[in-house]
Design an enzyme around this catalytic site. Structure first.
Site, PDB file in Angstrom:
ATOM      1  N   ASN A 117       0.890  -1.300   0.028  1.00 57.18           N
ATOM      2  CA  ASN A 117      -0.082  -0.008  -0.024  1.00 57.18           C
ATOM      3  C   ASN A 117       0.920   1.114  -0.006  1.00 57.18           C
ATOM      4  O   ASN A 117       0.419   2.155  -0.606  1.00 57.18           O
ATOM      5  CB  ASN A 117      -1.161  -0.198   1.307  1.00 57.18           C
ATOM      6  CG  ASN A 117      -0.398  -0.148   2.655  1.00 57.18           C
ATOM      7  OD1 ASN A 117       0.246  -1.311   2.684  1.00 57.18           O
ATOM      8  ND2 ASN A 117      -0.395   0.638   3.555  1.00 57.18           N
ATOM      9  N   HIS A 211       1.105  -8.769  -0.565  1.00 56.14           N
ATOM     10  CA  HIS A 211       1.625  -7.697   0.551  1.00 56.14           C
ATOM     11  C   HIS A 211       0.570  -7.965   1.673  1.00 56.14           C
ATOM     12  O   HIS A 211       1.106  -7.852   3.038  1.00 56.14           O
ATOM     13  CB  HIS A 211       1.666  -6.402   0.102  1.00 56.14           C
ATOM     14  CG  HIS A 211       1.638  -5.344   1.293  1.00 56.14           C
ATOM     15  ND1 HIS A 211       3.113  -5.410   1.818  1.00 56.14           N
ATOM     16  CD2 HIS A 211       1.180  -4.347   1.782  1.00 56.14           C
ATOM     17  CE1 HIS A 211       3.086  -4.494   2.831  1.00 56.14           C
ATOM     18  NE2 HIS A 211       1.942  -3.787   2.890  1.00 56.14           N
ATOM     19  N   HIS A 220      -2.528  -5.005  12.086  1.00 61.35           N
ATOM     20  CA  HIS A 220      -3.460  -4.737  10.829  1.00 61.35           C
ATOM     21  C   HIS A 220      -4.515  -5.873  11.016  1.00 61.35           C
ATOM     22  O   HIS A 220      -5.599  -5.781  10.622  1.00 61.35           O
ATOM     23  CB  HIS A 220      -2.856  -4.532   9.723  1.00 61.35           C
ATOM     24  CG  HIS A 220      -2.061  -3.559   9.102  1.00 61.35           C
ATOM     25  ND1 HIS A 220      -2.512  -2.256   9.151  1.00 61.35           N
ATOM     26  CD2 HIS A 220      -0.749  -3.297   9.285  1.00 61.35           C
ATOM     27  CE1 HIS A 220      -1.566  -1.353   8.969  1.00 61.35           C
ATOM     28  NE2 HIS A 220      -0.437  -2.051   9.113  1.00 61.35           N
ATOM     29  N   ASP A 247       1.919  -6.518   8.210  1.00 60.41           N
ATOM     30  CA  ASP A 247       1.956  -6.520   9.557  1.00 60.41           C
ATOM     31  C   ASP A 247       3.374  -6.544   9.836  1.00 60.41           C
ATOM     32  O   ASP A 247       4.234  -7.376   9.395  1.00 60.41           O
ATOM     33  CB  ASP A 247       1.105  -7.731  10.306  1.00 60.41           C
ATOM     34  CG  ASP A 247       0.073  -7.210  10.624  1.00 60.41           C
ATOM     35  OD1 ASP A 247      -0.221  -5.703  10.972  1.00 60.41           O
ATOM     36  OD2 ASP A 247      -0.848  -7.983  10.963  1.00 60.41           O
TER      37      ASP A 247
END
Ligand SMILES: *[C@@H]1O[C@H](CO)[C@@H](O)[C@H](O)[C@H]1NC(C)=O
Length: 328
Positions: A117, A211, A220, A247
Site C-alpha cells: 500500500n 503484501h 492490521h 504487519d
C-alpha cells in the site's frame, strides 16, 4: 518448433485484438533450480527506509544467512519504499533504500517484488518500470505474475487494490490507481488469472505471495477482503503457503481445515508495535513482534522454513514433506 512458436504468438495476438480482457494472462518467469533440484530463498517485507530502523542490520544478516543457504533469489512482500513509494524512476530512494542497503554478495540475485500500500502512495508505475532494472539488475516487480521453478511455482498477487479502506476512508493519503481502474474489472481479472494459473499448475509446491495478510494476529490483522476473495481460491487449488508482509512482524499461522500455512515476513525495518491480538494457539505456531526475515528451502519432497532475527538467531523452524509421487 520456431514456426509453432511464431504461430502461437500470432494467434495470441489475434485473440488479444478480439477479446482483450479474456486474454489477460499472468506474466510468467522461469527461475532455474540447483543441480540437486532444490531452491532456497529469503523473504523480507516492509523494508525501504534508507537503512534506518535496523533495515541495514536485517540486510547484513540476510547477507550472512543468504550465503550459508546459498540462496537463489529473494522474495519481497511489498512496502518497498517508505513512506510514499517512489516519486519516479529517478527517485534516489531506490538506491538509498535498496541498492546501497542489500550489498552482500549473496543478495546479488533476482529480487521478486510485489507492491504494498505504501508503494501505491507514490508513482506505482515507476516501480514497475524496466528502467529500475537498468539501474539495478536484481529488480523485478510486476503487479501480479508467476515465477516458475521446477520444484515450486510462485504466484505473486497485487493485493492493495482489494482493500476497501484505501478507496473509502479519509483522504489523508493519495493512491496511484492508474491501470487499476475500473476497480471492479481489475479485481475480477486478478482473481480469474490467479485461479486459472493455479488450476493449470502442476507444481509440487504452490506458493502465493501478496503484501496484505490473510491471517494475522498483528496490528492490521487479517484482511477481510482477501479472506473473502483470495482464500477460497488458495484452498480450492491446494496452495501450500501464503507469504505476506504488511504487519511488521514475523509470524506463522497454520490452518485447522487445510494444509495451507500463512507466513508473515514484514520485519524488514520499522517494527516493535507490541500489539499482538489473540489467536487460537492451535493455529498460532510463532509470532515475533520485531525485525528479521524468513528463509525457505524447497526440494521435491520437503520444505524447510526458518525465521531469523537481526542477530541471525533462529527464532522458529518448521518443515513439511510430501511423497515423491503424489496422488493428486
Ligand atoms: C534494533 O534492534 C534491536 C535488537 O532487536 C532493538 O532492541 C531495537 O529497538 C531496534 N531499533 C529500532 C530503531 O527499531
Amino acid at each position: 518448433m520456431a514456426s509453432m512458436k511464431i504461430l502461437n504468438i500470432f494467434i495470441s495476438f489475434l485473440l488479444l485484438l478480439l477479446f482483450p480482457a479474456a486474454m489477460a494472462e499472468l506474466h510468467r518467469l522461469e527461475h532455474p533450480v540447483n543441480t540437486d533440484g532444490s531452491i532456497s530463498f529469503l523473504v523480507v517485507g516492509d523494508w525501504g527506509r534508507r537503512g534506518t530502523f535496523n533495515q541495514s542490520q536485517v540486510a547484513q544478516q540476510m547477507g550472512i544467512i543468504g550465503e550459508k543457504l546459498n540462496i537463489d533469489f529473494v522474495v519481497s512482500t511489498g512496502d518497498n519504499f517508505y513512506d510514499d513509494g517512489l516519486t519516479g524512476v529517478d527517485d534516489p530512494a531506490f538506491e538509498e533504500s535498496f541498492t546501497n542497503v542489500y550489498t552482500a554478495p549473496s543478495l546479488q540475485k533476482n529480487w521478486y517484488n510485489v507492491l504494498g500500500n505504501h508503494d501505491y502512495r507514490g508513482d506505482a508505475l515507476a516501480q514497475l518500470s524496466p528502467i529500475l532494472k537498468q539501474k539495478d539488475n536484481r529488480w523485478i516487480c510486476m503487479r501480479s505474475y508467476i515465477v516458475n521453478t521446477d520444484v515450486a511455482e510462485f504466484f505473486f498477487v497485487d493485493t492493495t487494490p482489494f482493500q476497501d479502506m484505501y478507496f473509502t476512508t479519509p483522504k489523508d493519503h493519495t493512491y496511484d490507481w492508474r491501470n487499476v481502474m475500473p476497480r471492479k474489472d481489475y479485481l475480477s481479472q486478478v482473481l480469474k488469472d490467479l485461479d486459472s494459473a493455479l488450476r493449470e499448475s502442476s507444481a509440487k509446491w504452490k506458493i502465493v505471495v501478496g503484501h496484505h495478510t490473510i491471517k494475522s494476529a498483528g496490528h492490521h490483522g487479517s484482511s477481510e477482503e482477501l479472506g473473502v476473495h483470495i482464500l477460497p481460491i488458495l484452498q480450492a487449488n491446494n496452495v501450500d503457503f501464503y507469504l505476506n508482509g504488511h504487519d511488521h512482524c514475523l509470524e506463522h499461522i497454520s490452518s485447522s481445515d487445510s494444509p495451507l500455512q500463512f507466513l508473515t515476513s514484514g520485519g524488514g525495518s520499522k517494527s516493535w508495535r507490541g500489539d499482538m491480538n489473540w489467536w487460537n494457539p492451535k493455529e498460532m505456531k510463532f509470532y515475533y513482534d520485531g525485525q528479521g526475515f524468513m528463509a525457505m528451502q524447497i526440494t521435491q519432497t520437503q520444505v524447510w522454513i526458518q525465521f531469523f532475527d537481526i542477530f541471525g538467531n533462529i527464532l522458529h523452524k518448521w518443515s513439511a514433506s510430501k511423497n515423491l509421487v503424489s496422488i493428486m
